[in-house]
Design an enzyme around this catalytic site. Structure first.
Site, PDB file in Angstrom:
ATOM      1  N   VAL A   4      46.840   2.279  91.256  1.00  0.00           N
ATOM      2  CA  VAL A   4      46.291   2.148  89.976  1.00  0.00           C
ATOM      3  C   VAL A   4      47.203   2.319  89.131  1.00  0.00           C
ATOM      4  O   VAL A   4      48.698   2.628  89.317  1.00  0.00           O
ATOM      5  CB  VAL A   4      45.681   3.899  89.997  1.00  0.00           C
ATOM      6  CG1 VAL A   4      44.392   3.942  91.152  1.00  0.00           C
ATOM      7  CG2 VAL A   4      46.644   4.963  90.464  1.00  0.00           C
ATOM      8  N   SER A   5      46.790   2.040  87.862  1.00  0.00           N
ATOM      9  CA  SER A   5      47.759   1.806  86.754  1.00  0.00           C
ATOM     10  C   SER A   5      48.279   2.807  85.981  1.00  0.00           C
ATOM     11  O   SER A   5      49.661   2.870  85.717  1.00  0.00           O
ATOM     12  CB  SER A   5      46.831   1.211  85.682  1.00  0.00           C
ATOM     13  OG  SER A   5      46.661  -0.144  86.072  1.00  0.00           O
TER      14      SER A   5
END
Length: 75
Positions: free
Chosen positions: A8-9
């Site tokens: 995930v970012s």
């Protein structure tokens, strides 16, 4: 071996949906990180690529989990 990679970012995003999908697939080992896909240096992806051997499989939940940047080449 079947390896999974989830990303995930940002730190406040959740990996659970990706992890669930990868474990349902039947992975043996999972590598996770919370880091932008635009970063060239991603420690967990680098670690995964060091352990994978010929005949192993790497599974991701979607292609966007590997990265966001695409270099265009013209032939």
């Amino acid at each position: 071996m079947i390896y999974g990679y989830a990303r995930v970012s940002t730190a406040d995003q959740n990996l659970d949906r990706q992890k669930d999908a990868l474990y349902k697939y039947g992975i043996d080992e999972l590598f996770c990180e919370k880091m932008s896909g635009a970063k060239k240096q991603r420690p967990e992806l680098d670690r995964l690529l060091k352990v994978v051997e010929s005949g192993d499989t790497i599974v991701i939940e979607s292609l966007s989990r590997l990265g966001r940047s695409v270099i265009k080449q013209y032939f």
